[in-house]
Structures are given as C-alpha cells and as structure tokens.
Design an enzyme around this catalytic site. Structure first.
Site, short mmCIF file in Angstrom:
data_model
loop_
_atom_site.label_atom_id
_atom_site.label_comp_id
_atom_site.label_asym_id
_atom_site.label_seq_id
_atom_site.Cartn_x
_atom_site.Cartn_y
_atom_site.Cartn_z
N ARG A 104 7.73 -14.07 36.65
CA ARG A 104 7.78 -13.52 38.01
C ARG A 104 8.31 -12.10 38.00
O ARG A 104 7.81 -11.23 38.73
CB ARG A 104 8.67 -14.41 38.90
CG ARG A 104 8.83 -13.88 40.31
CD ARG A 104 9.70 -14.78 41.15
NE ARG A 104 9.83 -14.25 42.51
CZ ARG A 104 10.43 -14.90 43.50
NH1 ARG A 104 10.96 -16.09 43.30
NH2 ARG A 104 10.51 -14.35 44.70
N ASN A 158 2.58 -21.89 44.14
CA ASN A 158 1.86 -20.68 44.51
C ASN A 158 0.95 -20.16 43.40
O ASN A 158 1.24 -20.41 42.23
CB ASN A 158 2.87 -19.58 44.89
CG ASN A 158 3.44 -19.78 46.26
OD1 ASN A 158 2.72 -20.13 47.19
ND2 ASN A 158 4.74 -19.57 46.40
N CYS A 178 2.82 -25.05 52.64
CA CYS A 178 3.65 -23.84 52.62
C CYS A 178 4.71 -23.99 53.70
O CYS A 178 4.47 -24.68 54.70
CB CYS A 178 2.79 -22.61 52.87
SG CYS A 178 3.70 -21.03 52.88
N HIS A 208 -0.27 -17.36 53.06
CA HIS A 208 0.43 -16.07 52.99
C HIS A 208 -0.39 -14.95 53.62
O HIS A 208 -0.19 -13.77 53.31
CB HIS A 208 0.83 -15.72 51.55
CG HIS A 208 1.91 -16.61 51.03
ND1 HIS A 208 2.49 -16.44 49.79
CD2 HIS A 208 2.55 -17.68 51.57
CE1 HIS A 208 3.42 -17.36 49.60
NE2 HIS A 208 3.47 -18.13 50.67
N TYR A 258 4.43 -12.03 55.24
CA TYR A 258 3.62 -11.53 54.12
C TYR A 258 2.65 -10.44 54.57
O TYR A 258 2.16 -9.67 53.74
CB TYR A 258 2.86 -12.67 53.45
CG TYR A 258 3.73 -13.56 52.62
CD1 TYR A 258 4.02 -13.24 51.29
CD2 TYR A 258 4.29 -14.71 53.14
CE1 TYR A 258 4.85 -14.04 50.52
CE2 TYR A 258 5.12 -15.52 52.38
CZ TYR A 258 5.39 -15.18 51.07
OH TYR A 258 6.21 -15.97 50.31
#
Length: 435
Positions: A104, A158, A178, A208, A258
């Site tokens: 990440r 995700n 989500c 998102h 987002y």
C-alpha cells in the site's frame, strides 16, 4: 405468523461464518458487531483464517474475550488452513490485503512522481492493487466453491467493484460491500436527529465513485430531505468531505469523499507530496493495535480502532449476511452487484454500487432515476477503465496495464501511462506471475 400446526416458525440455524484475512486489525470491529447483533445474525461458529500466525493469535484471543464478555454462545476458532476453515461455511467474508501495508505504501507514493494521485483504490495505485488481488481472490473463491458450494462470498477487499466483478464473472455467489454508504447514513441520521434505520439513501455509482442524490425518511418512497439537509448542515457535510461548501450547493448532491480525488485532483497531489502516506500512518497504528490486542485484560474493541478506518463495517456485514442467509436483515441495502439494466448506459455485467433488495437469492438493484450526464459520464468512463483493469488482472501483460492506465480519467496522457506502467510493474513484480 403460526404454522398450520400452531407452532411458531423455527429460528434460523446458527450460521458458520469464515473470515479470510481474520488476522487483520479490522477484525475486532467485525467481532464486536457479531456479538452485539447476534439476534440479527445468529452465529454458531466463527472461523478466522490467516497465514500470519502471530497476528492471528492476537486477534483471535481478543475476539474470544469480546464474545465472552458479551455472552455470545458461538465458538471462535483460528487457522491458517483455508480449505479446512471454509469447509461447510454459510458465508465467507473476504478482507485481505495482498502485499500488506508495504505494498500500500508503494501504491500511495510512486504515482505522485508523475503528478498523479497516489491512492490505494483509484488511479495507478488502485490498478496495482487490483492486479495483485484479483488472482488471489479467485483462487480463494474456487476453494470455497469446493469446500462450501452453497456459501455466499461477501467481498470487502478493495478495489471492491473490480474484485466483485471478477467473482461474479467466474460464477461465484458473491456480493460486494463497502462502508461508505453506511457511514453517510449514520452521519445524516445524527444530523437529522433520527434513527439510522429511518434514513434511506438514494446512493448511486461505482464503488468509491458514488453520489447521494436523495436522502429519504422511512424508505425508498419517503420524503427527500436532502435539500433541507444541505441547507442546514452543508458546512458540516462539506467539512467531512474536505470539499468547498459551494461545490455541494452547486451539485445539489453529496459526493463520496473519494470524489475529492477527481474534483480536486491537483490540490490532493500537492497535499500528498508534503505529508506522510496514509499507509505509514496505518502501519504505525496497526503496530499499536496489535500490542493492545495482546493484553489479556482487553475484552472490547479499543477506541484507537475507529481511526484505522472501516467504521460501521461490522453492522453492514451483519445486515448483509443476515439477509443473504434468510436470518433477517434490512430489506434494502447498498451493495456492489451486477448492473442488469439499472444504469442503461452501462453493460448489464458492469458492477455498480446502489441500493438493492437483498435476500437469499442475492441482490437485486432498485430502480434509479435518469442520472445527470455530469455523473453518468464519469461512471461510464471509470467503468471502461474497470473493464480494462480486470482484463489486465486476469490475463496480464504490459500492454493491457498501459491501456487500463491510459483510460483512467485521473491519468489519460500517454507519457504518464507509459511511465506509470513501468513503475507499477517494477514495484509489483513479485505479485505478478506474468512479469
């Protein structure tokens, strides 16, 4: 209602739930929800599955203490054996992170070198995560199909939209989940001084990439109070989204946070270049959480966990699992599932995130009024990217990665796409079988 014999209907059989990625620091949030909402979703056996034995022991110990404190009668087991863990499960929750926080960290940094947003679920970082994740999830799902052919797969991993589409395309009984919608529902309920269950969101888009086009009281046909909500609480809502109040007033809708990556892209890039990555913050938080989980006196989720993310994930997961298993649950829930004509400008097999009627046969999206081109155009563009991203995840190849990046509205220039393709492959080679 009584049966013809005068006996009340039998209570649903306590379910076996398996959590893949059970060693996650998120898991105590899930456990807390399972314990509190045991009347909604009766659980007989909960299996936490994770190859990281040290983390799993810490999380499993706290999970058992939470169940014990709240008087939950179910058993909690931990294992690294996926096939044994999911055998006979009624539902399997996926909450894994291939490559961990180290991957990440890369997703959030190298795109910034090209002036593109560094984020783990959208843009180049989101594509990298999809390429690492889809093959792993499909392998897990095939093993679930063999060991628990009737199990529902609930995907919280995700990028949820792309992963859910991969699962559905492969014929799995899957629904994507989500926590953005339930988080907004809870915030709006607090602002309106009403119970969360009274707030129904007209939530539409892709994972998102969503907008609340209405906020209704009492259900899908209830009064739309969104205009009044924005008029009275617009500053508060805009502050939570980190967008100017005037943007919400001009749109007349509430975008997901987002959307800031799209509506304020360059400002976000400048901001991200001047502060530590979210991955670094989360990694530090995880170390602290795991130390806390090891305390044998701790028997509830710590307050610090709220800063980790995933707020209300447990309540959304319980609601969804209960509905899929016929144990109860809300009649309408925001999920990720096949479009099937809901948004007529998208293919039927696109995965959208909308309100749906959820039951033992799965999720059926509710009708959505015609969307303003401002939203429909972006949804169509990102859906095209997701098509190409899934193709790259399934088949590999530098050219497929390049095309997916070039198609993304946050990239869109061939020089950027070329440079980002090289960076993505270089940083993810160990996770890409074709590289």
């Amino acid at each position: 209602m009584l049966h013809s014999h005068g006996e009340p209907p039998l209570a649903p059989r306590p379910a076996k739930i398996a959590v893949v990625g059970g060693g996650s620091t998120y898991t105590p949030e899930l456990i807390d929800g399972f314990a509190r909402l045991r009347d909604t979703l009766p659980i007989g056996e909960l299996v936490l599955i994770d190859p990281a034995a040290g983390r799993l022991d810490l999380v499993g110990g706290l999970a058992r203490r939470i169940f014990a404190k709240q008087g939950h009668p179910g058993t909690i087991t931990t294992t690294a054996d996926l096939d044994a863990g999911v055998a006979g499960a009624d539902a399997v929750l996926l909450q894994l992170r291939v490559g961990g926080q180290a991957a990440r960290e890369q997703d959030e940094t190298w795109p910034l070198e090209c002036g593109c947003v560094g984020q783990e679920t959208t843009g180049a970082g989101g594509l990298a995560k999809a390429l690492r994740t889809v093959p792993v999830v499909l392998d897990i799902a095939e093993r679930v199909r063999r060991a628990a052919p009737e199990a529902w797969i609930i995907d919280f991993t995700n990028p949820v939209g792309i992963v859910t589409r991969a699962l559905l395309q492969a014929g799995h009984r899957a629904v994507g989940l989500c926590n953005v919608a339930i988080g907004l529902q809870r915030k709006f309920a607090a602002l309106l001084n009403t119970a969360p269950g009274e707030v129904h969101l007209d939530h539409v888009g892709l994972n998102h990439l969503t907008w609340e086009t209405g906020v209704r009281l009492g259900g899908p046909e209830g009064e739309n109070v969104l205009p009044a909500l924005l008029a009275e609480h617009g500053d508060t809502i805009a502050g939570d989204l980190r967008l100017p109040r005037e943007v919400l007033d001009r749109l007349g809708v509430v975008p997901s946070y987002y959307l800031r990556y799209f509506y304020a892209h360059d400002a976000v890039v400048r901001e991200l270049r001047t502060k530590p990555s979210r991955a670094a913050e989360v990694a530090a938080m995880e170390r602290q959480l795991l130390e806390m989980y090891g305390d044998p006196a701790l028997d509830e989720k710590p307050a610090l966990l709220a800063k980790r993310g995933g707020a209300f994930y447990s309540e959304a997961a319980v609601d969804l699992a209960a509905s899929l298993l016929g144990a109860g649950g809300s009649p309408f829930q925001v999920v990720n599932t096949y479009n099937n004509g809901t948004l007529p400008f998208l293919p039927d097999d696109a995965v959208i995130e909308v309100q749906a009627a959820v039951g033992t046969k799965g999720a059926s999206p509710l009708a959505v009024p015609e969307l303003d081109p401002l939203y429909a155009g972006l949804i169509a563009n990102v859906t095209a990217y997701e098509d190409l991203a899934l193709e790259a995840a399934l088949r590999g190849g530098r050219d497929r990665v390049f095309k997916a990046l070039l198609s993304h509205p946050l990239i869109g220039q061939y020089e950027y796409a070329e440079a980002l393709t090289d960076q993505l492959i270089a940083h993810n080679r160990e996770h890409l079988s074709w590289a």
